[in-house]
Design a protein around this motif. Sequence first.
Motif, mmCIF file in Angstrom:
data_model
loop_
_atom_site.group_PDB
_atom_site.id
_atom_site.type_symbol
_atom_site.label_atom_id
_atom_site.label_comp_id
_atom_site.label_asym_id
_atom_site.label_seq_id
_atom_site.Cartn_x
_atom_site.Cartn_y
_atom_site.Cartn_z
ATOM 1 N N MET A 266 0.811 -1.214 0.000
ATOM 2 C CA MET A 266 0.000 0.000 0.000
ATOM 3 C C MET A 266 0.850 1.273 0.000
ATOM 4 N N VAL A 267 1.987 1.226 0.685
ATOM 5 C CA VAL A 267 2.899 2.375 0.655
ATOM 6 C C VAL A 267 3.382 2.613 -0.773
ATOM 7 N N PHE A 268 3.772 1.525 -1.452
ATOM 8 C CA PHE A 268 4.231 1.649 -2.839
ATOM 9 C C PHE A 268 3.111 2.163 -3.738
ATOM 10 N N ALA A 269 1.926 1.604 -3.600
ATOM 11 C CA ALA A 269 0.799 1.990 -4.456
ATOM 12 C C ALA A 269 0.510 3.475 -4.336
ATOM 13 N N ARG A 270 0.482 3.977 -3.114
ATOM 14 C CA ARG A 270 0.161 5.400 -2.941
ATOM 15 C C ARG A 270 1.301 6.288 -3.413
ATOM 16 N N GLN A 271 2.536 5.891 -3.089
ATOM 17 C CA GLN A 271 3.673 6.731 -3.472
ATOM 18 C C GLN A 271 3.884 6.775 -4.978
ATOM 19 N N LYS A 272 3.751 5.625 -5.636
ATOM 20 C CA LYS A 272 4.067 5.542 -7.066
ATOM 21 C C LYS A 272 2.856 5.801 -7.969
ATOM 22 N N LEU A 273 1.675 5.344 -7.547
ATOM 23 C CA LEU A 273 0.495 5.471 -8.406
ATOM 24 C C LEU A 273 -0.481 6.544 -7.923
ATOM 25 N N GLY A 274 -0.312 6.970 -6.676
ATOM 26 C CA GLY A 274 -1.199 7.996 -6.139
ATOM 27 C C GLY A 274 -2.428 7.397 -5.469
ATOM 28 N N GLU A 275 -3.222 8.256 -4.867
ATOM 29 C CA GLU A 275 -4.400 7.796 -4.125
ATOM 30 C C GLU A 275 -5.477 7.228 -5.042
ATOM 31 N N THR A 276 -5.361 7.483 -6.344
ATOM 32 C CA THR A 276 -6.313 6.937 -7.318
ATOM 33 C C THR A 276 -5.763 5.655 -7.956
ATOM 34 N N ALA A 277 -4.868 4.976 -7.246
ATOM 35 C CA ALA A 277 -4.154 3.814 -7.797
ATOM 36 C C ALA A 277 -5.074 2.728 -8.311
ATOM 37 N N PHE A 278 -6.256 2.558 -7.697
ATOM 38 C CA PHE A 278 -7.095 1.407 -8.012
ATOM 39 C C PHE A 278 -8.403 1.793 -8.698
ATOM 40 N N LEU A 279 -8.432 2.979 -9.279
ATOM 41 C CA LEU A 279 -9.668 3.461 -9.900
ATOM 42 C C LEU A 279 -9.707 3.164 -11.399
ATOM 43 N N ARG A 280 -10.908 3.284 -11.956
ATOM 44 C CA ARG A 280 -11.069 3.289 -13.408
ATOM 45 C C ARG A 280 -10.534 4.615 -13.947
ATOM 46 N N TYR A 281 -10.212 4.628 -15.238
ATOM 47 C CA TYR A 281 -9.753 5.862 -15.886
ATOM 48 C C TYR A 281 -10.520 6.077 -17.182
ATOM 49 N N ARG A 282 -10.732 7.347 -17.452
ATOM 50 C CA ARG A 282 -11.233 7.762 -18.765
ATOM 51 C C ARG A 282 -10.217 8.745 -19.309
ATOM 52 N N GLY A 283 -9.451 8.301 -20.309
ATOM 53 C CA GLY A 283 -8.336 9.115 -20.768
ATOM 54 C C GLY A 283 -7.293 9.191 -19.671
ATOM 55 N N GLU A 284 -6.949 10.414 -19.256
ATOM 56 C CA GLU A 284 -5.959 10.599 -18.198
ATOM 57 C C GLU A 284 -6.605 10.881 -16.847
ATOM 58 N N SER A 285 -7.924 10.821 -16.787
ATOM 59 C CA SER A 285 -8.631 11.216 -15.560
ATOM 60 C C SER A 285 -9.263 10.014 -14.867
ATOM 61 N N PRO A 286 -9.041 9.900 -13.549
ATOM 62 C CA PRO A 286 -9.709 8.837 -12.797
ATOM 63 C C PRO A 286 -11.206 9.108 -12.727
ATOM 64 N N THR A 287 -11.989 8.046 -12.622
ATOM 65 C CA THR A 287 -13.437 8.234 -12.614
ATOM 66 C C THR A 287 -14.096 7.170 -11.736
ATOM 67 N N GLY A 288 -15.169 7.556 -11.101
ATOM 68 C CA GLY A 288 -15.978 6.601 -10.356
ATOM 69 C C GLY A 288 -15.374 6.186 -9.028
ATOM 70 N N SER A 289 -15.984 5.173 -8.450
ATOM 71 C CA SER A 289 -15.545 4.661 -7.149
ATOM 72 C C SER A 289 -14.585 3.487 -7.347
ATOM 73 N N LEU A 290 -14.050 2.997 -6.254
ATOM 74 C CA LEU A 290 -13.023 1.960 -6.312
ATOM 75 C C LEU A 290 -13.646 0.591 -6.589
ATOM 76 N N PRO A 291 -13.286 -0.046 -7.714
ATOM 77 C CA PRO A 291 -13.798 -1.400 -7.993
ATOM 78 C C PRO A 291 -12.909 -2.448 -7.310
ATOM 79 N N PRO A 292 -13.468 -3.319 -6.478
ATOM 80 C CA PRO A 292 -12.647 -4.314 -5.776
ATOM 81 C C PRO A 292 -11.800 -5.191 -6.693
ATOM 82 N N ALA A 293 -12.314 -5.530 -7.890
ATOM 83 C CA ALA A 293 -11.540 -6.380 -8.797
ATOM 84 C C ALA A 293 -10.289 -5.656 -9.286
ATOM 85 N N TYR A 294 -10.384 -4.323 -9.476
ATOM 86 C CA TYR A 294 -9.213 -3.546 -9.866
ATOM 87 C C TYR A 294 -8.211 -3.543 -8.712
#
Length: 359
Positions: A266-294
């Motif tokens: 989790m430290v790596f995920a937040r530091q390297k991918l940011g707080e939107t690490a597990f979200l869907r994306y549309r283009g370069e923008s995160p969208t929606g809520s956190l999908p557990p499968a992601y």
Amino acid sequence: MTLEEEIAARVGEVRTDSFDLSFGEIANLHVSKELIIQPEYQRLFRWSLQQKSHLIESILLELPVPQIFVIENQDGVLELIDGLQRVSTILQFMEPGSIGMEPLTLDGCTLIYGLNGLTFSALPLSLRLRLKRSPIRTVVIKKQSQGFLRYEMFKRLNTGGANLEPQEIRNCSARMLGESGVDFYNFLVKLSEQADFAACADYLPQPDKDKKAAEELVLRFFAAKNFVDGFKGSVRDWLDNYMEDVLLGKQPFDMGAESEAFTRTMVFARQKLGETAFLRYRGESPTGSLPPAYFEAIAIGIHGNLDEIKNKSSDSLRANITKLVQSEQFRSVTGPGANSKEKLRTRIQLAATALLAAV
């Protein structure tokens, strides 16, 4: 051993007693701390005002009210495990101070309209006494009962009901096993509050947070890490079975090592991918809520390859994951109908490949 002998050997492992308690006795037991309501069992007052009012109306009309279940602790104190909505409604009506609530004012009674707008103190004395003296069947699971059978009883009482969500049932069932279950429950709670994970999990919908979804994600991480072979199509059954196997010692689980693995991921995920690490994306923008499968795919992809990807650039890692979650290949193994062991393995592998391809 024959089937009859196998059943006979288990009969009596759960010792119970049944008797009627008046609602006045229940209120007194709670005030004197001889009846405990554990807040992690069920969130208090999920019932609507009308549901609460209907219960009071039913009791006064002497209509049947379902039984409640309590468990006897080693010191003899009773702990409520099923029937919290009924008991908490009675307490809010008769003894609101004991649970820190405003007095319940009835509203929505449909058989006796004259009850609407009344509090307990506003009822005639005869009705107050009728309410206090009305009985409810109470089943006591005795302290001599075996822990595993107490665990099974709680799980079966609540599975499929409307009062508890799957992770709430798991959390509460764990307590039935004694200290080891309490320790594991507290372990999940502690990790769900870990700062880096909590920042990412903040994108869960609020109703899901209320249903312990963050704790379920922690459990899901360990199931995806250690128990992929146990997945047979139902996420609920998969998580139920994994947690039960851990609690009963059928699956090895070193809390220290597992905590370190989760925290490093989790430290790596937040530091390297940011707080939107597990979200869907549309283009370069995160969208929606956190999908557990992601979450499980990316988190396990990170965990399984942490040494190989720890020095890769954040920009490259983010770009690859952003591209991955928008790909048809990834969507095909995370969307509707994706609950199979093969698709679980595939989405984890796709995440790992994307992370390893970063520079």
